[in-house]
Design an enzyme around this catalytic site. Structure first.
Site, PDB file in Angstrom:
ATOM      1  N   SER A 145     -10.847 -18.835 -15.974  1.00 47.94           N
ATOM      2  CA  SER A 145     -10.346 -19.247 -17.262  1.00 47.94           C
ATOM      3  C   SER A 145     -10.800 -18.486 -18.454  1.00 47.94           C
ATOM      4  O   SER A 145     -11.081 -18.928 -19.665  1.00 47.94           O
ATOM      5  CB  SER A 145     -10.789 -20.731 -17.670  1.00 47.94           C
ATOM      6  OG  SER A 145     -10.084 -21.544 -16.794  1.00 47.94           O
ATOM      7  N   GLY A 151      -8.346 -21.795 -13.208  1.00 45.30           N
ATOM      8  CA  GLY A 151      -6.999 -22.209 -13.358  1.00 45.30           C
ATOM      9  C   GLY A 151      -6.941 -23.349 -14.210  1.00 45.30           C
ATOM     10  O   GLY A 151      -6.175 -24.114 -14.420  1.00 45.30           O
ATOM     11  N   GLU A 202     -16.885 -16.938  -9.614  1.00 49.81           N
ATOM     12  CA  GLU A 202     -15.697 -17.577 -10.244  1.00 49.81           C
ATOM     13  C   GLU A 202     -15.990 -18.987  -9.621  1.00 49.81           C
ATOM     14  O   GLU A 202     -15.664 -19.529  -8.413  1.00 49.81           O
ATOM     15  CB  GLU A 202     -14.555 -16.955  -9.623  1.00 49.81           C
ATOM     16  CG  GLU A 202     -14.417 -15.536  -9.827  1.00 49.81           C
ATOM     17  CD  GLU A 202     -12.671 -15.372  -9.650  1.00 49.81           C
ATOM     18  OE1 GLU A 202     -12.119 -15.924  -8.945  1.00 49.81           O
ATOM     19  OE2 GLU A 202     -12.265 -14.428 -10.565  1.00 49.81           O
ATOM     20  N   TRP A 231      -3.338 -11.183  -9.830  1.00 43.95           N
ATOM     21  CA  TRP A 231      -1.969 -11.789 -10.138  1.00 43.95           C
ATOM     22  C   TRP A 231      -1.761 -12.973  -9.146  1.00 43.95           C
ATOM     23  O   TRP A 231      -0.733 -13.458  -9.311  1.00 43.95           O
ATOM     24  CB  TRP A 231      -0.860 -10.636 -10.151  1.00 43.95           C
ATOM     25  CG  TRP A 231      -1.123  -9.781 -11.298  1.00 43.95           C
ATOM     26  CD1 TRP A 231      -1.973  -9.725 -12.233  1.00 43.95           C
ATOM     27  CD2 TRP A 231      -0.587  -8.402 -11.354  1.00 43.95           C
ATOM     28  NE1 TRP A 231      -1.913  -8.617 -13.017  1.00 43.95           N
ATOM     29  CE2 TRP A 231      -0.965  -7.739 -12.637  1.00 43.95           C
ATOM     30  CE3 TRP A 231       0.563  -7.812 -10.617  1.00 43.95           C
ATOM     31  CZ2 TRP A 231      -0.575  -6.572 -12.795  1.00 43.95           C
ATOM     32  CZ3 TRP A 231       0.966  -6.558 -11.038  1.00 43.95           C
ATOM     33  CH2 TRP A 231       0.547  -5.840 -12.062  1.00 43.95           C
ATOM     34  N   LYS A 232      -2.421 -13.394  -8.141  1.00 43.04           N
ATOM     35  CA  LYS A 232      -2.138 -14.389  -7.327  1.00 43.04           C
ATOM     36  C   LYS A 232      -0.933 -14.258  -6.789  1.00 43.04           C
ATOM     37  O   LYS A 232      -0.241 -13.141  -6.667  1.00 43.04           O
ATOM     38  CB  LYS A 232      -2.433 -15.679  -7.981  1.00 43.04           C
ATOM     39  CG  LYS A 232      -3.987 -15.680  -8.630  1.00 43.04           C
ATOM     40  CD  LYS A 232      -4.434 -17.031  -9.079  1.00 43.04           C
ATOM     41  CE  LYS A 232      -5.884 -16.985  -9.590  1.00 43.04           C
ATOM     42  NZ  LYS A 232      -6.438 -18.257  -9.894  1.00 43.04           N
ATOM     43  N   HIS A 238     -11.677 -15.493  -2.470  1.00 45.61           N
ATOM     44  CA  HIS A 238     -11.262 -16.153  -3.713  1.00 45.61           C
ATOM     45  C   HIS A 238     -11.273 -17.743  -3.016  1.00 45.61           C
ATOM     46  O   HIS A 238     -11.138 -18.420  -2.138  1.00 45.61           O
ATOM     47  CB  HIS A 238      -9.903 -15.714  -4.008  1.00 45.61           C
ATOM     48  CG  HIS A 238      -9.785 -16.342  -5.470  1.00 45.61           C
ATOM     49  ND1 HIS A 238      -9.211 -17.639  -5.578  1.00 45.61           N
ATOM     50  CD2 HIS A 238      -9.678 -15.957  -6.592  1.00 45.61           C
ATOM     51  CE1 HIS A 238      -9.063 -17.745  -6.687  1.00 45.61           C
ATOM     52  NE2 HIS A 238      -9.372 -16.820  -7.503  1.00 45.61           N
ATOM     53  N   GLY A 297      -7.216 -14.041 -14.666  1.00 43.90           N
ATOM     54  CA  GLY A 297      -6.082 -14.610 -13.961  1.00 43.90           C
ATOM     55  C   GLY A 297      -4.770 -15.102 -14.973  1.00 43.90           C
ATOM     56  O   GLY A 297      -4.645 -13.798 -15.388  1.00 43.90           O
TER      57      GLY A 297
HETATM   58  P1  PGA Z   1      -7.775 -17.909 -14.273  1.00 46.45           P
HETATM   59  O1  PGA Z   1      -7.895 -17.393 -12.716  1.00 46.45           O
HETATM   60  O2  PGA Z   1      -8.301 -17.045 -15.295  1.00 46.45           O
HETATM   61  O3  PGA Z   1      -6.316 -18.279 -14.116  1.00 46.45           O
HETATM   62  O4  PGA Z   1      -8.966 -19.106 -14.355  1.00 46.45           O
HETATM   63  C1  PGA Z   1      -9.224 -16.584 -12.338  1.00 46.45           C
HETATM   64  C2  PGA Z   1      -9.186 -16.316 -10.955  1.00 46.45           C
HETATM   65  O5  PGA Z   1      -8.870 -16.972 -10.030  1.00 46.45           O
HETATM   66  O6  PGA Z   1      -9.896 -15.199 -10.723  1.00 46.45           O
END
Ligand code: PGA
Length: 259
Positions: A214, A173, A167, A10-11, A95, A235
């Site tokens: 993404s 993102g 990733e 969830w950052k 990350h 994400g």
């Molecule tokens: P995102 O993030 O799905 O929003 O691109 C993925 C992640 O950073 O794990």
């Protein structure tokens, strides 16, 4: 056999209230799922209450980061002891956002990975090439350095249970630049080959390599269909618990095929 994993990080998005609301929606939708390992990675501040809310459920959880020391004068850091106290099962390390914005290096990722295992936390190690897509053989050079830094200080049995999340920075993102599933599968194969070089075939066959960057409901199936992709780390799309629950159920379709 590698058990499929569907997880979401969830950052810096959901606080305590939003995290608990999310779990209220999610749990009834996934409680019958046993063939997929489900995990969430909330913010530090929500970990304790998330842990209470997930007790006796089939959803596991982890932290987004950790420091490698147990205690001391390290203002602003969170120790592995504190994470185990909250009941975390996982600790995400390395990350891309941590590497780029907070100067994490392959060396510090290694220290954190070691500290996670020393406290019984399963590391989810994020790896991936930066800036732009490159030819697989060039990606392999960068990935090898990341894997050597992260896994170099682990025992083979620890590596077998560690989770690797591929990733690529250019796919995180963006919403539209998710890696092509076939390319991602090829890279996952290269990552497994590097693990094999380092620890042998048995360990490489056991380690789970999941894809993130993404992922959404439109492209998730394409990734899950790939033989080398053992799950998803989602994400933004999974900030909606209904979407995440749908992804878990999608995973269910593939968990049988992957056995
Ligand atoms: P995102 O993030 O799905 O929003 O691109 C993925 C992640 O950073 O794990």
């Amino acid at each position: 056999m590698r058990h499929l994993m569907i997880g979401t990080g969830w950052k810096m998005n959901l606080g305590i209230r939003d995290s608990l609301d999310y779990i209220d929606v999610l749990l009834p939708k996934v409680e019958s799922v046993s063939e997929v390992d489900i995990f969430i990675v909330p913010s530090f501040i929500a970990l304790d209450q998330v842990g209470q809310a997930l007790k006796n459920s089939n959803v596991q959880f982890g932290a987004q980061n950790l420091f490698w020391q147990e205690k001391g004068a390290f203002t602003g850091e969170i120790s592995p002891v504190m994470l185990t106290e909250c009941g975390c099962q996982y600790a995400e390390v390395g990350h891309w956002e941590r590497r780029r914005l907070f100067a994490e290096t392959n060396e510090t990722v290694g220290l954190k990975t070691r500290a996670a295992w020393d406290h019984g936390l399963i590391p989810i190690i994020c790896i991936g090439e930066d800036i732009k897509p490159v030819a697989p053989q060039d990606a392999a050079v960068m990935l090898k350095a990341q894997l050597q830094g992260a896994l170099g200080c682990l025992k083979p049995q620890e590596v077998a249970q560690t989770v690797l999340a591929y990733e690529p920075a250019w796919a995180i993102g963006t919403g539209k630049a998710a890696a092509d599933p076939v390319y991602a599968n090829q890279i996952h194969g290269l990552v497994r080959a590097i693990v094999m070089e380092m620890f042998g075939k048995q360990i490489a066959d056991a380690v789970r390599i999941i894809y993130g960057g993404s992922v959404d409901l439109d492209n998730a199936r394409g990734f899950l269909q790939q033989a080398e992709i053992d799950g998803l780390f989602v994400g933004r799309a999974a900030l909606n618990p209904n979407v995440f629950a749908e992804m878990v159920h999608l995973g269910l379709e593939f968990s049988f095929r992957k056995k």
